[in-house]
Design an enzyme around this catalytic site. Structure first.
Site, mmCIF file in Angstrom:
data_model
loop_
_atom_site.group_PDB
_atom_site.id
_atom_site.type_symbol
_atom_site.label_atom_id
_atom_site.label_comp_id
_atom_site.label_asym_id
_atom_site.label_seq_id
_atom_site.Cartn_x
_atom_site.Cartn_y
_atom_site.Cartn_z
ATOM 1 N N LYS A 76 -15.224 -17.200 -17.829
ATOM 2 C CA LYS A 76 -14.975 -16.678 -19.181
ATOM 3 C C LYS A 76 -16.182 -16.935 -20.078
ATOM 4 O O LYS A 76 -16.778 -18.013 -20.050
ATOM 5 C CB LYS A 76 -13.742 -17.363 -19.796
ATOM 6 C CG LYS A 76 -12.437 -16.886 -19.188
ATOM 7 C CD LYS A 76 -11.270 -17.565 -19.873
ATOM 8 C CE LYS A 76 -9.963 -17.189 -19.216
ATOM 9 N NZ LYS A 76 -9.578 -15.801 -19.443
ATOM 10 N N HIS A 102 -8.236 -25.623 -14.153
ATOM 11 C CA HIS A 102 -8.810 -25.124 -15.412
ATOM 12 C C HIS A 102 -9.068 -26.239 -16.437
ATOM 13 O O HIS A 102 -10.153 -26.346 -16.988
ATOM 14 C CB HIS A 102 -7.882 -24.103 -16.066
ATOM 15 C CG HIS A 102 -7.449 -23.002 -15.159
ATOM 16 N ND1 HIS A 102 -8.285 -22.423 -14.235
ATOM 17 C CD2 HIS A 102 -6.265 -22.359 -15.032
ATOM 18 C CE1 HIS A 102 -7.628 -21.474 -13.595
ATOM 19 N NE2 HIS A 102 -6.408 -21.420 -14.052
ATOM 20 N N GLU A 157 1.101 -20.872 -22.800
ATOM 21 C CA GLU A 157 1.496 -19.490 -22.508
ATOM 22 C C GLU A 157 2.879 -19.252 -23.082
ATOM 23 O O GLU A 157 3.715 -20.164 -23.098
ATOM 24 C CB GLU A 157 1.519 -19.263 -20.998
ATOM 25 C CG GLU A 157 0.128 -19.289 -20.389
ATOM 26 C CD GLU A 157 0.183 -19.116 -18.879
ATOM 27 O OE1 GLU A 157 -0.064 -18.006 -18.402
ATOM 28 O OE2 GLU A 157 0.505 -20.095 -18.189
ATOM 29 N N LYS A 203 4.487 -23.276 -20.135
ATOM 30 C CA LYS A 203 5.020 -21.907 -20.196
ATOM 31 C C LYS A 203 6.074 -21.865 -21.295
ATOM 32 O O LYS A 203 6.681 -22.885 -21.599
ATOM 33 C CB LYS A 203 5.714 -21.529 -18.882
ATOM 34 C CG LYS A 203 4.832 -21.705 -17.660
ATOM 35 C CD LYS A 203 3.956 -20.518 -17.448
ATOM 36 C CE LYS A 203 3.127 -20.704 -16.195
ATOM 37 N NZ LYS A 203 2.015 -19.777 -16.106
ATOM 38 N N ARG A 227 -1.277 -5.444 5.936
ATOM 39 C CA ARG A 227 -0.425 -5.013 7.051
ATOM 40 C C ARG A 227 0.228 -3.661 6.826
ATOM 41 O O ARG A 227 0.971 -3.191 7.661
ATOM 42 C CB ARG A 227 0.643 -6.068 7.381
ATOM 43 C CG ARG A 227 0.939 -7.058 6.314
ATOM 44 C CD ARG A 227 1.906 -8.109 6.733
ATOM 45 N NE ARG A 227 2.299 -8.826 5.528
ATOM 46 C CZ ARG A 227 2.876 -9.994 5.510
ATOM 47 N NH1 ARG A 227 3.189 -10.590 6.627
ATOM 48 N NH2 ARG A 227 3.177 -10.568 4.374
HETATM 49 N N1 LIG Z 1 -1.892 -13.356 -9.187
HETATM 50 C C1 LIG Z 1 -2.681 -14.107 -9.895
HETATM 51 O O1 LIG Z 1 -2.924 -13.874 -11.075
HETATM 52 C C2 LIG Z 1 -3.353 -15.314 -9.270
HETATM 53 C C3 LIG Z 1 -4.034 -16.189 -10.097
HETATM 54 C C4 LIG Z 1 -4.697 -17.269 -9.530
HETATM 55 C C5 LIG Z 1 -4.662 -17.459 -8.167
HETATM 56 N N2 LIG Z 1 -3.972 -16.612 -7.367
HETATM 57 C C6 LIG Z 1 -4.015 -16.851 -5.932
HETATM 58 O O2 LIG Z 1 -4.528 -15.673 -5.313
HETATM 59 C C7 LIG Z 1 -3.912 -15.467 -4.054
HETATM 60 C C8 LIG Z 1 -3.230 -14.117 -4.044
HETATM 61 O O3 LIG Z 1 -2.295 -14.069 -5.092
HETATM 62 P P1 LIG Z 1 -1.343 -12.828 -5.359
HETATM 63 O O4 LIG Z 1 -0.636 -13.116 -6.625
HETATM 64 O O5 LIG Z 1 -2.089 -11.546 -5.235
HETATM 65 O O6 LIG Z 1 -0.301 -12.955 -4.155
HETATM 66 P P2 LIG Z 1 0.688 -11.851 -3.588
HETATM 67 O O7 LIG Z 1 0.955 -10.806 -4.633
HETATM 68 O O8 LIG Z 1 1.819 -12.600 -3.005
HETATM 69 O O9 LIG Z 1 -0.189 -11.192 -2.427
HETATM 70 C C9 LIG Z 1 -0.437 -11.860 -1.235
HETATM 71 C C10 LIG Z 1 -1.146 -10.906 -0.292
HETATM 72 O O10 LIG Z 1 -1.288 -11.539 0.996
HETATM 73 C C11 LIG Z 1 -0.836 -10.649 1.999
HETATM 74 N N3 LIG Z 1 -0.291 -11.390 3.138
HETATM 75 C C12 LIG Z 1 0.536 -12.459 3.089
HETATM 76 N N4 LIG Z 1 0.795 -12.900 4.349
HETATM 77 C C13 LIG Z 1 0.117 -12.051 5.202
HETATM 78 C C14 LIG Z 1 -0.026 -11.976 6.617
HETATM 79 N N5 LIG Z 1 0.583 -12.845 7.429
HETATM 80 N N6 LIG Z 1 -0.809 -11.009 7.143
HETATM 81 C C15 LIG Z 1 -1.430 -10.110 6.328
HETATM 82 N N7 LIG Z 1 -1.340 -10.150 4.954
HETATM 83 C C16 LIG Z 1 -0.578 -11.092 4.415
HETATM 84 C C17 LIG Z 1 0.229 -9.827 1.322
HETATM 85 O O11 LIG Z 1 0.419 -8.649 2.048
HETATM 86 P P3 LIG Z 1 1.826 -7.838 2.045
HETATM 87 O O12 LIG Z 1 1.772 -6.969 0.828
HETATM 88 O O13 LIG Z 1 1.800 -7.081 3.309
HETATM 89 O O14 LIG Z 1 2.924 -8.864 1.983
HETATM 90 C C18 LIG Z 1 -0.396 -9.614 -0.047
HETATM 91 O O15 LIG Z 1 -1.344 -8.570 -0.003
HETATM 92 C C19 LIG Z 1 -2.985 -16.656 -3.851
HETATM 93 O O16 LIG Z 1 -3.693 -17.651 -3.175
HETATM 94 C C20 LIG Z 1 -2.681 -17.109 -5.278
HETATM 95 O O17 LIG Z 1 -2.345 -18.455 -5.298
HETATM 96 C C21 LIG Z 1 -3.322 -15.542 -7.896
#
Ligand SMILES: NC(=O)c1ccc[n+]([C@@H]2O[C@H](COP(=O)([O-])OP(=O)(O)OC[C@H]3O[C@@H](n4cnc5c(N)ncnc54)[C@H](OP(=O)(O)O)[C@@H]3O)[C@@H](O)[C@H]2O)c1
Length: 513
Positions: free
Chosen positions: A209, A267, A243, A365, A68
């Site tokens: 992995k 996992h 962790e 954790k 967005r």
């Molecule tokens: N981070 C990790 O290491 C990790 C590991 C395993 C799984 N995951 C999974 O991967 C996914 C993403 O994780 P993340 O850590 O990257 O999350 P995040 O940092 O919260 O990012 C979420 C993304 O979704 C976008 N978003 C949310 N609501 C939206 C909407 N209504 N319209 C358009 N865009 C929207 C956000 O955009 P804005 O920036 O505009 O808010 C942001 O780009 C999740 O399902 C999480 O559970 C993450």
């Protein structure tokens, strides 16, 4: 005696390609939803660059970001550039970057905006024409799980999910795959309404992995281990993902989710399935999945649950020389949060191979060290022809698969201590990836994204696996929900006393990796 054929029979249907040669993805676009998020920046964009750098992406490739922010294509390019510079595994090469970045496109919009998805459809036509991406699109949902239904619906409405005989459409979803069995089924229904199961790629990055794939090599390429890989020799199995970091800044994702849903459901249960499953007929995706599904169907919690599970929440303590706060003092967590940051359970597999062998799974954790390992702990020798004092420092033999860090395998066994007495003590025989191979391992996300683009689903859990793992975990979560607060444990230790008690009841102890 039957005659042995002198000429090798050549199967005309066999793929004669040398499987050691790298496979390069065909023409396609990768669309990332949530491109401003943490996962996209730290893992996905760098992995795309690393794949390009290794020559594994086709010339006809496009990376399309959807978010967005008020960005244009150039702003998006700069964001990818920064992420690659900071997090890519392979060195930055200007020529690779130039070629890759020509295929960058950005679409601004929110998930409930029909016009934005229509723009996405039109935007995807450009690289189809200009770069020959061929109408093949992978949609990566790097977004909060509650947004999956609306994005699926939008892809369906705008026609972006429609495949033809000559083009494919795939969807990649990140954990969590629901928060219990019922919600996982709902999620599968929503996704499968738009994308058939063979177009759904659920990422469990552990399966990407190198060390995890090596479980299959260790078990099925060697004659040495198979005879002892059963209840005849194995006393129990411990699977640990520990962790040392806390949850500062992650309350939004973690509060109310907890360690069991975050790590055990996906996992650790997947690791258990790879250790416990029977040999697949081949490594074709459905053969592997069949064996994993069989073993998960035979997996049960050891009862009663109050004696065979443990959960905890970290309190203030010391992590090395740093004083760290407890969970309840981390920003964003409710002051009375009952979210567990440590979870342990004991499972058994009802099969001839594993009857009577507990599989202990634990994660947490703010534990003593960051380590993920699988330890097969063997039974003691039935008889020791030594004076008892000579074997006081001999414990049980163990085969330890070190998943991370310091990837490798350790075999622990007894050896004579040099000298005139017959004292026997534990020693370790070590295989380390870093020393045995000169190639560095690709990041899990590189491997998995390439497999999505190639359409190879072996390393992605299918919905039956997801539902079976919730079936195992649901009773534990219900039991915990009815039993009040988790036990406290000091940060920097190895979890709550209840976890030690759980093992002591079985006459065993957790490893201190
Ligand atoms: N981070 C990790 O290491 C990790 C590991 C395993 C799984 N995951 C999974 O991967 C996914 C993403 O994780 P993340 O850590 O990257 O999350 P995040 O940092 O919260 O990012 C979420 C993304 O979704 C976008 N978003 C949310 N609501 C939206 C909407 N209504 N319209 C358009 N865009 C929207 C956000 O955009 P804005 O920036 O505009 O808010 C942001 O780009 C999740 O399902 C999480 O559970 C993450």
């Amino acid at each position: 005696m039957p005659n042995r054929p002198t000429d090798q029979w050549v199967n005309p249907l066999r793929d004669e390609r040398d499987k050691r040669l790298p496979r390069i993805a065909g023409p396609c676009s990768l669309v990332i939803f949530g491109v401003t998020g943490d996962l996209a920046r730290r893992k996905l964009m760098p992995a795309v660059y690393d794949l390009a750098n290794r020559g594994l992406l086709p010339p006809g490739f496009a990376l399309v970001g959807f978010a967005r922010r008020d960005w244009d294509h150039e702003d998006f390019g700069q964001v990818v550039h920064d992420a690659v510079r900071e997090h890519a595994r392979t060195p930055f090469r200007e020529d690779v970057w130039e070629r890759l970045s020509e295929g960058f496109r950005f679409v601004r919009g929110t998930f409930d905006d029909d016009a934005a998805f229509d723009r996405l459809r039109d935007t995807l036509l450009e690289p189809d024409k200009e770069r020959g991406t061929g109408g093949n699109h992978a949609f990566y949902f790097s977004i909060p799980p509650d947004a999956f239904p609306v994005v699926c619906e939008q892809l369906s409405r705008s026609g972006l999910a429609d495949q033809t005989e000559d083009t494919w459409r795939r969807v990649v979803i990140e954990k969590p795959f629901g928060h219990d069995l019922e919600s996982a089924k709902e999620l599968n229904t929503v996704v499968n309404k738009v994308f058939p199961e063979n177009s759904v790629f659920r990422i469990d990055h552990y399966l990407g992995k190198e060390t995890v794939q090596n479980i299959l090599a260790l078990r099925f390429a060697n004659q040495l281990f198979d005879p002892v890989w059963s209840s005849h020799y194995v006393d129990h199995v411990q699977i640990t993902m520990a962790e040392d970091i806390g949850l500062g800044g992650r309350a939004g994702y973690y509060d109310g989710i907890g360690a069991a849903r975050d790590v055990i459901q996906n996992h650790l249960i997947q690791l258990m399935a790879l250790v416990a499953m029977e040999e697949p007929i081949s490594f074709e995706p459905h053969e592997l999945q069949t064996e994993k599904i069989k073993v998960l169907s035979a997996t049960r919690n050891i009862l009663p649950l109050d004696e065979n599970t443990a959960r905890g929440q970290y309190e203030a303590g010391w992590q090395g020389s740093e004083k760290v706060p407890g969970l309840l003092d981390e920003t964003g967590f409710a002051h009375d949060s009952t979210t567990e940051t440590f979870a342990a359970l004991a499972l058994e597999v009802d099969s001839r191979r594993w009857a009577g062998v507990p599989f202990y799974l634990r994660t947490g954790k703010r534990l003593g060290r960051r380590v993920t390992e699988i330890a097969l702990v063997f039974k003691r020798a039935p008889h020791l022809p030594f004076d008892q004092t000579m074997t006081e420092e001999l414990s049980q033999n163990a085969l330890v698969i070190r998943v991370q860090p310091d990837e490798g395998i350790t075999l622990r066994f007894g050896s004579k201590v040099p000298g005139s007495s017959m004292e026997v003590r534990d020693v370790n025989m070590d295989f380390s990836y870093g020393q045995a191979f000169t190639e560095s391992s690709p990041e899990a996300y590189e491997r998995l994204i390439l497999d999505v683009l190639l359409g190879v689903p072996s390393l992605f859990p299918v919905n039956a696996e997801v539902e079976l793992s919730w079936q195992i975990l649901d009773p534990v979560l219900e039991h915990w929900a009815a039993s009040g607060k988790p036990d406290g444990y000091e940060a920097g230790t190895w979890g709550p006393q209840s976890a030690e008690d759980m093992m002591a009841r079985h006459g065993r102890a957790w490893r201190r990796p």
